[in-house]
Design a protein around this motif. Structure first.
Motif, PDB file in Angstrom:
ATOM      1  N   THR A  95       0.941  -1.015  -0.004  1.00  0.00           N
ATOM      2  CA  THR A  95      -0.046   0.015   0.141  1.00  0.00           C
ATOM      3  C   THR A  95       0.855   1.260  -0.091  1.00  0.00           C
ATOM      4  OG1 THR A  95      -0.098  -0.137   2.416  1.00  0.00           O
ATOM      5  CG2 THR A  95      -1.899  -1.085   1.401  1.00  0.00           C
ATOM      6  N   ASP A  96       2.080   1.084   0.525  1.00  0.00           N
ATOM      7  CA  ASP A  96       2.939   2.357   0.289  1.00  0.00           C
ATOM      8  C   ASP A  96       3.472   2.745  -1.050  1.00  0.00           C
ATOM      9  OD1 ASP A  96       5.007   4.070   1.941  1.00  0.00           O
ATOM     10  OD2 ASP A  96       6.155   3.045   0.736  1.00  0.00           O
ATOM     11  N   ALA A  97       3.452   4.070  -1.157  1.00  0.00           N
ATOM     12  CA  ALA A  97       3.806   4.629  -2.650  1.00  0.00           C
ATOM     13  C   ALA A  97       5.310   4.000  -3.159  1.00  0.00           C
ATOM     14  CB  ALA A  97       3.464   6.034  -2.561  1.00  0.00           C
ATOM     15  N   GLU A  98       6.225   4.345  -2.295  1.00  0.00           N
ATOM     16  CA  GLU A  98       7.476   4.077  -2.514  1.00  0.00           C
ATOM     17  C   GLU A  98       7.765   2.514  -2.715  1.00  0.00           C
ATOM     18  OE1 GLU A  98      10.930   5.532  -4.189  1.00  0.00           O
ATOM     19  OE2 GLU A  98       9.182   6.436  -3.972  1.00  0.00           O
ATOM     20  N   ARG A 101       6.268   1.499  -6.086  1.00  0.00           N
ATOM     21  CA  ARG A 101       7.223   1.985  -7.032  1.00  0.00           C
ATOM     22  C   ARG A 101       8.192   0.943  -7.380  1.00  0.00           C
ATOM     23  NH1 ARG A 101       8.002   6.810 -10.023  1.00  0.00           N
ATOM     24  NH2 ARG A 101       6.473   8.494  -9.391  1.00  0.00           N
ATOM     25  N   GLY A 139      16.176  13.633  -4.955  1.00  0.00           N
ATOM     26  CA  GLY A 139      15.431  12.596  -3.940  1.00  0.00           C
ATOM     27  C   GLY A 139      13.808  13.055  -4.194  1.00  0.00           C
ATOM     28  N   ILE A 140      13.335  13.514  -5.342  1.00  0.00           N
ATOM     29  CA  ILE A 140      11.927  13.840  -5.549  1.00  0.00           C
ATOM     30  C   ILE A 140      11.201  12.621  -5.600  1.00  0.00           C
ATOM     31  CG2 ILE A 140      10.110  15.010  -6.825  1.00  0.00           C
ATOM     32  CD1 ILE A 140      11.661  16.765  -5.121  1.00  0.00           C
ATOM     33  N   LYS A 141      11.905  11.693  -6.802  1.00  0.00           N
ATOM     34  CA  LYS A 141      11.188  10.369  -6.536  1.00  0.00           C
ATOM     35  C   LYS A 141      12.150   9.411  -7.450  1.00  0.00           C
ATOM     36  CE  LYS A 141       8.678  11.802 -11.030  1.00  0.00           C
ATOM     37  NZ  LYS A 141       7.608  12.075 -11.491  1.00  0.00           N
ATOM     38  N   LEU A 202      -4.458   4.547  -5.321  1.00  0.00           N
ATOM     39  CA  LEU A 202      -3.958   4.739  -4.016  1.00  0.00           C
ATOM     40  C   LEU A 202      -4.187   3.460  -3.294  1.00  0.00           C
ATOM     41  CD1 LEU A 202      -4.773   8.348  -3.364  1.00  0.00           C
ATOM     42  CD2 LEU A 202      -2.796   7.410  -4.547  1.00  0.00           C
ATOM     43  N   THR A 306       3.042  17.066  -6.073  1.00  0.00           N
ATOM     44  CA  THR A 306       3.589  16.692  -7.386  1.00  0.00           C
ATOM     45  C   THR A 306       2.387  16.463  -8.412  1.00  0.00           C
ATOM     46  OG1 THR A 306       3.461  14.517  -6.441  1.00  0.00           O
ATOM     47  CG2 THR A 306       5.512  15.476  -6.395  1.00  0.00           C
ATOM     48  N   GLU A 308       1.828  13.805 -10.274  1.00  0.00           N
ATOM     49  CA  GLU A 308       1.150  12.475  -9.801  1.00  0.00           C
ATOM     50  C   GLU A 308       0.981  12.344  -8.310  1.00  0.00           C
ATOM     51  OE1 GLU A 308       0.285   9.903 -11.920  1.00  0.00           O
ATOM     52  OE2 GLU A 308       1.044  10.686 -13.778  1.00  0.00           O
ATOM     53  N   PHE A 309       0.026  11.418  -7.656  1.00  0.00           N
ATOM     54  CA  PHE A 309      -0.273  11.224  -6.511  1.00  0.00           C
ATOM     55  C   PHE A 309       0.832  10.397  -5.676  1.00  0.00           C
ATOM     56  CE2 PHE A 309      -4.637  12.818  -5.010  1.00  0.00           C
ATOM     57  CZ  PHE A 309      -4.754  13.647  -6.166  1.00  0.00           C
ATOM     58  N   GLU A 310       1.450   9.722  -6.487  1.00  0.00           N
ATOM     59  CA  GLU A 310       2.389   8.736  -5.449  1.00  0.00           C
ATOM     60  C   GLU A 310       3.954   8.880  -6.598  1.00  0.00           C
ATOM     61  OE1 GLU A 310       1.175   5.024  -5.376  1.00  0.00           O
ATOM     62  OE2 GLU A 310      -0.110   5.499  -3.692  1.00  0.00           O
TER      63      GLU A 310
ATOM     64  N   ALA B 241      -0.462  11.611  -0.353  1.00  0.00           N
ATOM     65  CA  ALA B 241      -0.043  11.770  -1.280  1.00  0.00           C
ATOM     66  C   ALA B 241       1.438  12.274  -1.580  1.00  0.00           C
ATOM     67  CB  ALA B 241      -0.991  12.584  -2.347  1.00  0.00           C
ATOM     68  N   THR B 242       1.954  12.320  -2.388  1.00  0.00           N
ATOM     69  CA  THR B 242       3.331  12.922  -2.676  1.00  0.00           C
ATOM     70  C   THR B 242       3.031  14.480  -2.963  1.00  0.00           C
ATOM     71  OG1 THR B 242       3.501  12.394  -4.906  1.00  0.00           O
ATOM     72  CG2 THR B 242       4.678  10.690  -3.320  1.00  0.00           C
ATOM     73  N   ARG B 249      11.142  15.778  -1.414  1.00  0.00           N
ATOM     74  CA  ARG B 249       9.992  15.058  -1.599  1.00  0.00           C
ATOM     75  C   ARG B 249       9.286  14.527  -0.269  1.00  0.00           C
ATOM     76  NH1 ARG B 249       7.971  10.773  -4.910  1.00  0.00           N
ATOM     77  NH2 ARG B 249       7.141   9.045  -3.944  1.00  0.00           N
ATOM     78  N   ARG B 294      -1.553  18.697  -0.834  1.00  0.00           N
ATOM     79  CA  ARG B 294      -2.491  18.646  -1.817  1.00  0.00           C
ATOM     80  C   ARG B 294      -3.871  19.129  -1.448  1.00  0.00           C
ATOM     81  NH1 ARG B 294      -1.794  15.636  -6.777  1.00  0.00           N
ATOM     82  NH2 ARG B 294       0.356  14.991  -6.055  1.00  0.00           N
TER      83      ARG B 294
END
Lengths: 310, 310
Positions: A95-98, A101, A139-141, A202, A306, A308-310, B241-242, B249, B294
Motif C-alpha cells: 500500500t505504500d507509494a514507494e 514503485r 530525491g523527489i522520486k 492509491l 507533485t 502524480e499522487f504517488e 499523496a506525494t 519529496r 494537496r
C-alpha cells in the motif's frame, strides 16, 4: 539553441560505436521518450534492435494495441510480452507509494532481463531523460528508469544500459521525435509515468481498481484532450465516501481528476478547467462507473504537490 | 404557508403539557436546530430547562466558547461538559464510517444520560428536524438524534425525548428562530452535522487529525463565508499523496474542500467557486498546515454524492 538534426547525427554514430556487433532490446511503453529512443536506436542499428512492449496490465484503454501497431508500422521488430498476472502478483498487499514503485521497477527489470536472456541480447535501451535524472538525484522520486542513480547495478538483471536521451529535457525530446519523422500523436504525446496506472490507484493495486481508474481516465481524456494541457488524468482513492445510488445510501469510490499545465514537469499549474467540463466529467464518471460516488478536482500546483499522487 | 408565530404558540402549550413539573435538559451544539429547540423550550418552561454543551473535541475553532456565550447571553442556565478525552477514546481503531457514527452517537447519549442523572432530569430536548427523520427512515444515514427511528430505546439512557421541531424542514426552522428573536448569526447559521469534524476525518479519528481539519475548515470559512453558500467545509483524507516541501519529496495529507448550494439538504449542487478563491484556499492550506501537500475540490452534486463524506 538545441539542434535536433545534429543531435540525431551524433547519436547515431555514438550508438553504433557503443553497441558494436551486439544486439539491443528496447522497452517501449509508447510514450514519447521510449518511442523516440526506440526509433533512434532502430535508425542506428536496424534489425539488431528488438523492441519489447511489456503489458503490465496497467496501461490505458487501447494502449497495448496502439503501441504494438505503431512500432510494427515503423518496421521495427517488436515483441508483445503479456506480464499482467505477474505484475498484479507483486502488488499484492503493498500500500505504500514507494514500496509500490520499487515493486514495479523490480518486476519490470526482471521481466525485461528474462526477454534479454532468451534473445541473447547485451544492451537495453531506455528512454531516460534529464528530468528523471535530476528528480532522482534530488530525491523527489525514484524513477524506474534511472538505475545507476539509485544504486541498482543493471548487471544483476543481466544487461548493459543505453540511454541516448539522458541529457535532454522534454521539449528537446519532442524536437528529436519530429526530426525522426514520428507522427504527431507520438511526438506531441502527453507524459505518462513508467509505473502507469499503478501510481493512480492509491493503496493496494488490484485488477478491479485498475479497471476503474482506466475507465475514469478514458472519460477524462475524452472530455479534456481538446484543452491541450500538459497532463490530464484520473486517480482512484483508497478512501471511500458515502453517496446515493438508485435512492439508496452506498459507500463508494472516489475519483480525483488532475489536469495541469507545465513545460518540463519540474513545476506545474493546476488548469482552471471550465466548470461545465468538470460537471460533465463528474456526471459521466459517477454514471458510467457505478461504484464511484464522488469526483474531486485537484486544485494544487507543483510545488507543493507533485503532478502524480504517488 | 408555514406560520411561525402560530407554531411557536402551539409549541409552547404542547411543551408545557408534556413536561408538566419535570425538568428538561437540552443538548445544544450551537446549530440552528438545537439552539432554536433550546430557546423554544426555555421560553416554555424557563429555568426548569438546563442547556448542556458537550465538548466532544470535534467542534470548529472557537465554537465551544461561542455556544456557551450565546446561551448565557440568552439567560439560559448552561453547563459546559468537557468530554474530549472520552470521545477520542471511543474512536480508537474505528475506520468504518457507520461504525464511527454509531460510536459517536452512543458516547453522546451516554454522556448526556450521565448529566441527566446527576441533575435528576426526566426529559431531553433535541433539535431533530424533518429531514433527519426522512433520511433515517430511507436509510440514507443514521442521524444521531433520531432514536426511535433506529430502534434505540431512549429509556436505556435514562430519559424521555422531546423533539418540538421534528415536523419542520430547515427553512421553517429558520423562520421559528427569527420569530423567537434569535440573532442572525444563529438563525441563518449553516448546517453542521451532529458528529461534527469526526465525519470530516476519513479513517480513524485522532486529536491530531481533527486539529488539521479544524484549521483547514477555518481557512475555507474565512475565504468562502462571503459566498453565502448552504455549506462550506474541509475534509481530511486518510489517503496520503506525494508533494514537495522545502525542495524535498514528502508524503503528506490531502484536504478536500466541499462547497454546496441547497435549500433543504435533500439535494445539493456543488458551487462553481471562482478559481481565484480555490487557488487562494489551496495556497493557504498547504502553507499554513505544513503536513498537507494537496487540496482537492469536490465537483459532485447530491445525488450521486452526499454533502458530507461519511
Amino acid at each position: 539553441m538545441f539542434d535536433a538534426k545534429k543531435f540525431v547525427e551524433e547519436s547515431l554514430t555514438e550508438i553504433r560505436r557503443i553497441v558494436g556487433d551486439n544486439k539491443v532490446i528496447s522497452a517501449c511503453s509508447g510514450g514519447v521518450d521510449s518511442t523516440t529512443t526506440t526509433v533512434l536506436v532502430h535508425k542506428a542499428i536496424g534489425d539488431k534492435l528488438l523492441a519489447v512492449f511489456i503489458d503490465d496490465g496497467l496501461r490505458r484503454e487501447g494502449e497495448p494495441e496502439f503501441v504494438v501497431r505503431t512500432l510494427k508500422n515503423l518496421n521495427i521488430r517488436t515483441n508483445y510480452v503479456d506480464a499482467k498476472a505477474g505484475f498484479f502478483n507483486v502488488f499484492k498487499g503493498k500500500t505504500d507509494a514507494e514500496e509500490k514503485r520499487k515493486a514495479f521497477r523490480d518486476k519490470f527489470y526482471k521481466t525485461l532481463g528474462e526477454v534479454a536472456k532468451e534473445e541473447q541480447i547485451e544492451f537495453i535501451a531506455q528512454g531516460t531523460i534529464k528530468a528523471d535524472v535530476i528528480e532522482t538525484v534530488q530525491g523527489i522520486k525514484s524513477q524506474h528508469n534511472v538505475l545507476e542513480q539509485i544504486g541498482i547495478d543493471p548487471k544483476i538483471y543481466g544487461y548493459k544500459i543505453l540511454e541516448p536521451l539522458r541529457d535532454l529535457f522534454k521539449p528537446d525530446v519532442r524536437k528529436v521525435a519530429r526530426e525522426l519523422g514520428l507522427a504527431e500523436e507520438i511526438s506531441e504525446r502527453m507524459p505518462f509515468p513508467g509505473p502507469a496506472l499503478s501510481l493512480r490507484v492509491l493503496g493496494e493495486v488490484t485488477p478491479e481498481k485498475v479497471a476503474i481508474v482506466r475507465k475514469a481516465t478514458e472519460i477524462v481524456e475524452e472530455e479534456t484532450n481538446k484543452l491541450g494541457t500538459f497532463q490530464n488524468f484520473a486517480v482512484l482513492h483508497n478512501d471511500k465516501a458515502t453517496g446515493i445510488k438508485n435512492g439508496k445510501r452506498v459507500y463508494g469510490h472516489i475519483i480525483t481528476v488532475r489536469i495541469v499545465d507545465s513545460t518540463d514537469a519540474v513545476t506545474a499549474k493546476a488548469r482552471q478547467v471550465p466548470y461545465e467540463v468538470l460537471t460533465k466529467i463528474s456526471e459521466r464518471i459517477t454514471k458510467e462507473i457505478p461504484s464511484v460516488v464522488r469526483c474531486l478536482y485537484d486544485i494544487t500546483d507543483k510545488p507543493p504537490s507533485t503532478i502524480e499522487f504517488e
